[in-house]
Design an enzyme around this catalytic site. Structure first.
Site, PDB file in Angstrom:
ATOM      1  N   ASN A 118     -59.227 -53.055  73.285  1.00  0.00           N
ATOM      2  CA  ASN A 118     -58.057 -52.530  72.585  1.00  0.00           C
ATOM      3  C   ASN A 118     -56.920 -53.510  72.849  1.00  0.00           C
ATOM      4  OD1 ASN A 118     -55.849 -51.135  71.650  1.00  0.00           O
ATOM      5  ND2 ASN A 118     -55.972 -49.472  73.152  1.00  0.00           N
ATOM      6  N   SER A 154     -57.569 -49.236  83.119  1.00  0.00           N
ATOM      7  CA  SER A 154     -57.633 -50.303  84.124  1.00  0.00           C
ATOM      8  C   SER A 154     -59.055 -50.721  84.489  1.00  0.00           C
ATOM      9  CB  SER A 154     -56.839 -49.917  85.376  1.00  0.00           C
ATOM     10  OG  SER A 154     -55.483 -49.688  85.050  1.00  0.00           O
ATOM     11  N   LYS A 192     -54.046 -53.606  71.654  1.00  0.00           N
ATOM     12  CA  LYS A 192     -52.701 -53.014  71.532  1.00  0.00           C
ATOM     13  C   LYS A 192     -51.796 -53.970  70.735  1.00  0.00           C
ATOM     14  CE  LYS A 192     -53.616 -50.400  75.662  1.00  0.00           C
ATOM     15  NZ  LYS A 192     -53.126 -49.681  76.814  1.00  0.00           N
ATOM     16  N   GLU A 250     -59.867 -41.343  78.877  1.00  0.00           N
ATOM     17  CA  GLU A 250     -58.858 -42.242  79.427  1.00  0.00           C
ATOM     18  C   GLU A 250     -57.783 -41.439  80.157  1.00  0.00           C
ATOM     19  OE1 GLU A 250     -58.796 -46.275  77.244  1.00  0.00           O
ATOM     20  OE2 GLU A 250     -57.396 -44.945  76.244  1.00  0.00           O
ATOM     21  N   GLY A 252     -53.191 -49.043  82.003  1.00  0.00           N
ATOM     22  CA  GLY A 252     -52.217 -50.111  82.204  1.00  0.00           C
ATOM     23  C   GLY A 252     -51.514 -50.065  83.551  1.00  0.00           C
ATOM     24  N   HIS A 298     -55.254 -42.207  70.825  1.00  0.00           N
ATOM     25  CA  HIS A 298     -54.938 -42.918  72.071  1.00  0.00           C
ATOM     26  C   HIS A 298     -53.712 -42.267  72.705  1.00  0.00           C
ATOM     27  CE1 HIS A 298     -53.649 -46.002  74.866  1.00  0.00           C
ATOM     28  NE2 HIS A 298     -54.874 -46.477  74.807  1.00  0.00           N
ATOM     29  N   GLU A 319     -51.187 -43.432  74.031  1.00  0.00           N
ATOM     30  CA  GLU A 319     -49.890 -44.023  73.634  1.00  0.00           C
ATOM     31  C   GLU A 319     -49.445 -43.476  72.276  1.00  0.00           C
ATOM     32  OE1 GLU A 319     -51.092 -48.101  74.238  1.00  0.00           O
ATOM     33  OE2 GLU A 319     -51.170 -47.695  76.399  1.00  0.00           O
TER      34      GLU A 319
END
Ligand code: PGA
Length: 251
Positions: A9, A212, A11, A167, A173, A95, A97
């Site tokens: 991904n 991560s 991003k 996730e 991250g 996701h 985010e």
């Protein structure tokens, strides 16, 4: 045997030059996978560039988001058919985010999942709890609710053409990976919950871990019985790390 998968991904990273450099290095450095699949989910403007770069390779193309509607007055949005036009096989939906920064709720995510499948793409449905939710011991409830919205809208059998990515938000991250056992516990919970509705669908379902994942922790995570691969953010931007993660999923 369940399909193993590693999905990068990217991003909001990259530019034409970096994309080419990264993919050339991945293509040159990675032997064809014996088992499993590898996909890169890239920013919209580079779909065409990456589609060309991936031609005649075994790496598949994916997108990071899709609009839930087929077409219309939705300024700035991209439909599933448009992604299809550029050869996308996969698309990430829900996701964390997107959920946290753009306010996507479970219902919107369920519609995006359905839109992706309607255009013959495989949705990578992201689920996961925040650190507050984990501390409050409601991880399973949160994940159940996220999954259930999709199952209610599309049916459990739709999971035959989908991938789930667990996730934990606190691991994305942050460099704070879930331990293999923490991840396995949630993966097993996901599989068992689905098995109550359809054991065959559950046992064939690919469930990725994301948060991560790095070259040095991928093998331990992928060794767990219910972890079938990874959704990789930061490490997917470093060719040697991404190659190494793709190799570890096959062992
Ligand atoms: P990360 O991101 O690997 O950088 O933690 C994972 C993701 O957001 O999919």
């Amino acid at each position: 045997m369940r399909k193993k998968l590693v999905a990068g991904n990217w991003k909001m990273h990259g530019n034409k030059e970096q994309n080419q450099e990264l993919l050339n290095a991945i293509i040159a450095g990675m032997p064809r996978m014996r088992s499993g699949e590898c996909v890169v989910c890239v920013p919209y403007p580079y779909l065409s560039q990456v589609q060309l770069l991936l031609q005649n390779t075994f790496i598949k193309l994916g997108a990071q988001n899709v609009n839930q509607f087929a077409k219309g007055a939705y300024t700035g949005e991209v439909s599933a058919e448009m992604l299809n036009d550029f050869g996308c096989h996969y698309v990430i939906v829900g996701h964390s985010e997107r959920r946290a920064v753009y306010g996507e709720n479970d219902q919107t995510v369920a519609l995006k999942y359905a839109a992706a499948q309607k255009s013959n793409m495989v949705p990578i449905l992201c689920v996961g709890e925040t650190s507050e939710q984990r501390e409050a011991d409601v991880t399973e409830q949160v994940i159940f609710k996220q999954l259930n919205a999709v199952i209610e809208n599309s049916g459990v059998s739709s999971l035959v053409n989908a991938v789930i990515a667990y996730e934990p938000v606190w691991a994305i991250g942050t460099g704070k990976t879930a331990t293999p056992q923490q991840a396995q516990d949630v993966h097993s919970y996901i599989r068992k919950s689905i098995a109550m509705l359809d054991p065959e669908v559950a046992s064939a379902l690919t469930i990725l871990y994301g948060g991560s994942v790095k070259a040095d922790n991928a093998s331990q995570l992928f060794a767990m019985p219910d972890i079938d691969g990874g959704l990789i953010g930061g490490a997917s931007l470093i060719a040697t790390d991404f190659i190494s993660i793709c190799q570890s999923v096959q062992n």
